[in-house]
Design a protein around this motif. Structure first.
Motif, PDB file in Angstrom:
ATOM      1  N   GLN A   1       5.243  10.447  11.373  1.00  0.00           N
ATOM      2  CA  GLN A   1       5.501   9.807  10.041  1.00  0.00           C
ATOM      3  C   GLN A   1       4.256   9.467   8.945  1.00  0.00           C
ATOM      4  N   CYS A   2       4.690   9.685   7.819  1.00  0.00           N
ATOM      5  CA  CYS A   2       3.648   9.547   6.794  1.00  0.00           C
ATOM      6  C   CYS A   2       3.212   8.185   6.829  1.00  0.00           C
ATOM      7  N   ILE A   3       2.031   7.927   6.764  1.00  0.00           N
ATOM      8  CA  ILE A   3       1.648   6.292   6.464  1.00  0.00           C
ATOM      9  C   ILE A   3       1.520   5.918   5.295  1.00  0.00           C
ATOM     10  N   VAL A   4       1.843   6.892   4.260  1.00  0.00           N
ATOM     11  CA  VAL A   4       1.999   6.225   2.980  1.00  0.00           C
ATOM     12  C   VAL A   4       3.389   5.747   2.550  1.00  0.00           C
ATOM     13  N   CYS A   5       4.364   6.650   2.973  1.00  0.00           N
ATOM     14  CA  CYS A   5       5.755   6.288   2.536  1.00  0.00           C
ATOM     15  C   CYS A   5       6.893   6.122   3.499  1.00  0.00           C
ATOM     16  N   GLY A   6       6.515   6.478   4.922  1.00  0.00           N
ATOM     17  CA  GLY A   6       7.343   6.491   5.789  1.00  0.00           C
ATOM     18  C   GLY A   6       8.395   7.506   6.231  1.00  0.00           C
ATOM     19  N   PHE A   7       7.703   8.650   5.261  1.00  0.00           N
ATOM     20  CA  PHE A   7       8.515   9.971   5.737  1.00  0.00           C
ATOM     21  C   PHE A   7       8.481  10.411   7.057  1.00  0.00           C
TER      22      PHE A   7
ATOM     23  N   PRO B   1       7.367  15.442   1.400  1.00  0.00           N
ATOM     24  CA  PRO B   1       8.456  15.382   0.112  1.00  0.00           C
ATOM     25  C   PRO B   1       8.812  14.230  -0.451  1.00  0.00           C
ATOM     26  N   ASP B   2       8.342  13.025   0.187  1.00  0.00           N
ATOM     27  CA  ASP B   2       8.704  11.682  -0.421  1.00  0.00           C
ATOM     28  C   ASP B   2       7.704  11.226  -1.450  1.00  0.00           C
ATOM     29  N   CYS B   3       6.478  11.426  -1.175  1.00  0.00           N
ATOM     30  CA  CYS B   3       5.329  10.768  -1.829  1.00  0.00           C
ATOM     31  C   CYS B   3       4.391  11.812  -2.413  1.00  0.00           C
ATOM     32  N   GLY B   4       4.422  13.007  -1.902  1.00  0.00           N
ATOM     33  CA  GLY B   4       3.599  14.016  -2.477  1.00  0.00           C
ATOM     34  C   GLY B   4       2.169  14.161  -1.913  1.00  0.00           C
ATOM     35  N   VAL B   5       1.948  13.213  -1.070  1.00  0.00           N
ATOM     36  CA  VAL B   5       0.497  13.372  -0.350  1.00  0.00           C
ATOM     37  C   VAL B   5       0.461  14.726   0.459  1.00  0.00           C
TER      38      VAL B   5
ATOM     39  N   GLU C   1      -2.235  11.494   7.085  1.00  0.00           N
ATOM     40  CA  GLU C   1      -2.588  10.837   8.391  1.00  0.00           C
ATOM     41  C   GLU C   1      -1.448  10.367   8.955  1.00  0.00           C
TER      42      GLU C   1
ATOM     43  N   VAL D   1       1.036   9.639  11.951  1.00  0.00           N
ATOM     44  CA  VAL D   1       0.947   8.782  13.324  1.00  0.00           C
ATOM     45  C   VAL D   1       2.314   9.270  14.328  1.00  0.00           C
TER      46      VAL D   1
ATOM     47  N   ILE E   1       5.209   8.681  16.470  1.00  0.00           N
ATOM     48  CA  ILE E   1       6.189   7.523  16.723  1.00  0.00           C
ATOM     49  C   ILE E   1       6.948   7.793  17.876  1.00  0.00           C
TER      50      ILE E   1
ATOM     51  N   ASN F   1       7.275   0.864   4.889  1.00  0.00           N
ATOM     52  CA  ASN F   1       7.854   0.658   6.259  1.00  0.00           C
ATOM     53  C   ASN F   1       8.046  -0.792   6.567  1.00  0.00           C
TER      54      ASN F   1
ATOM     55  N   GLN G   1       6.027   7.049  -5.172  1.00  0.00           N
ATOM     56  CA  GLN G   1       5.690   8.367  -5.766  1.00  0.00           C
ATOM     57  C   GLN G   1       5.235   8.343  -7.277  1.00  0.00           C
TER      58      GLN G   1
END
Lengths: 54, 382
Positions: free
Chosen positions: A5-11, A40-44, A50, A52, A54, B44, B287
């Motif tokens: 899971q993306c730590i920034v946006c939850g993707f 795809p969701d936040c562009g990181v 980073e 994690v 789950i 989240n 975003q």
């Protein structure tokens, strides 16, 4: 197969599902996702990604 | 040389710091935050209950970790009382700070609707990790939760709690769920899916009062109907936090007004994130913050860079009805064309020339078309 899971946006990146919309075939392990892939969701970018488990 | 000072340690402030450190490893940076400075993924918060995550589990890095990793000073539990722009000075609960450049990343406050009743002050909202921790304490053992607001956050929380086994009821004065984002039939599809998952909707309904009853609350709506619940959460929207900037004389409209380089009306002061209004756009989503942080990091490291926004669809985290919406920009005239199937809705917003400016995709198969559709949308800010 792991799920990350993306730590920034939850993707959620599921190795079993891959990301076919961005040419990541189902079953692609996180290690094998190319470095220029970005969330795809936040562009990181992957380098910053980073994930994690789950 | 005085430090660059960032006010706020949310996604906007910390992402800016991360992006800045990619370009400039050494310039002194101080982050001032009213909370404990732990970094967490805010999106989240609205699906953490189902995953049974505690607030501590959601905190990904402590302020001490961030300070080390990002070579910055973090002043936690510190309140900023005033900005003295003429002296480039901040008055804080930890003393006076002088900045070389100041960045306002102070976020937004939950909007509170006026409610009558002896429990009106007990209505919860969840806008940060501390709110979530408080909410988790309150929700333990509760069976019936009411949510005020059928927007993005209201629908996400309702879906999360229903999945966690808590009965959720959603109230909104609007006639449809996600009223500001979705066209009519798409909204009806979403509502049907969420209702099938067990969530109740009372639309065209506002609450007038909240009173204590036993260990829970008695809600009275504008039709005079009463509802008994164990907990009430307000999720009716966000209002940019502009008080500090306004008191310092910065130009304010809906948010803190900035140009495309994220400069406020006062020299050496910038703003980004939920508190900022860029060319009329207030976009409290992940975003836009990522784009703004990258542009501002470049500007602060000596390469003035204009912020550009592509079209940025919003993912609505309602597993009972996967939804992606790319709202048409304000001021674009057009109409929605909706294609409804048993398991999906595809809606495209087109202007009179047939050019697409927005879309909504609902259902497991439809949401997969997001990337190809997004590529066809005009940029939001060029």
């Amino acid at each position: 197969m792991k799920v990350y899971q993306c730590i920034v946006c939850g993707f959620v990146y599921n190795e079993a599902a891959g990301d076919p919309e961005h040419n990541i075939a189902p079953g692609t392990r996180w290690e094998d996702v190319p470095a220029d892939w970005s969330c795809p969701d936040c562009g990181v970018t992957k380098a910053d990604f980073e994930m994690v488990e789950i | 040389m005085h430090p660059i000072v960032i006010l706020g340690s949310g996604l906007a402030g910390i992402t800016l710091l991360r992006e800045l450190r990619k370009l400039d490893k050494t310039t002194a940076v101080t982050v001032v935050t009213a909370d404990d400075g732990a970094f967490y993924s805010k999106p989240n918060l609205s699906n953490a209950l189902m995953l049974n995550k505690t607030a501590a589990q959601l905190a990904l890095s402590s302020s001490a970790d961030l300070a080390t990793q990002l070579n910055a000073t973090l002043l936690t539990h510190t309140e900023v009382r005033a900005i003295h722009t003429e002296y480039s000075q901040l008055e804080t609960s930890a003393g006076t700070l002088i900045y070389s450049q100041l960045v306002l990343a102070v976020g937004a406050h939950p909007i509170r609707l006026p409610l009558q009743g002896d429990a009106a002050a007990e209505v919860l909202s969840v806008n940060n990790l501390a709110d979530y921790a408080r909410f988790r304490q309150h929700v333990a053992g509760k069976q019936r939760v009411a949510i005020l607001g059928a927007g993005l956050i209201g629908c996400e929380f309702a879906n999360d709690w229903q999945a966690a086994g808590i009965n959720s009821t959603v109230f909104d004065l609007a006639p449809q769920a996600l009223g500001r984002l979705l066209p009519t039939q798409a909204a009806a599809f979403l509502r049907n899916r969420l209702e099938a998952a067990g969530i109740q909707f009372h639309l065209q309904t506002s609450l007038t009062s909240v009173d204590k009853k036993g260990t829970g609350y008695l809600l009275t709506d504008n039709h005079g109907t009463q509802h008994e619940v164990d907990l009430l959460l307000s999720a009716v929207g966000l209002k940019p936090a502009t008080e500090l900037a306004a008191a310092a004389g910065l130009k304010i409209n809906r948010g803190i007004v900035v140009d495309q380089q994220l400069r406020t009306s006062v020299a050496n002061i910038y703003a980004l994130g939920d508190c900022a209004e860029v060319q009329g756009l207030v976009l409290p989503f992940v975003q836009p913050i990522m784009h703004a942080a990258r542009a501002l990091a470049a500007t602060l490291s000596g390469h003035p860079t204009a912020l550009r926004y592509p079209a940025m669809p919003v993912v609505v985290k309602t597993p009972a009805c996967p939804t992606v919406v790319c709202p048409p920009p304000q001021g674009v005239n057009g109409t929605w064309e909706e294609r409804i199937e048993s398991d999906s809705v595809r809606a495209i917003f087109k202007d009179e020339n047939g050019t697409a400016h927005g879309f909504a995709l609902l259902g497991e198969t439809a949401v997969k078309e997001r990337t190809s559709l997004t590529a066809q949308m005009p940029d939001w800010l060029t």
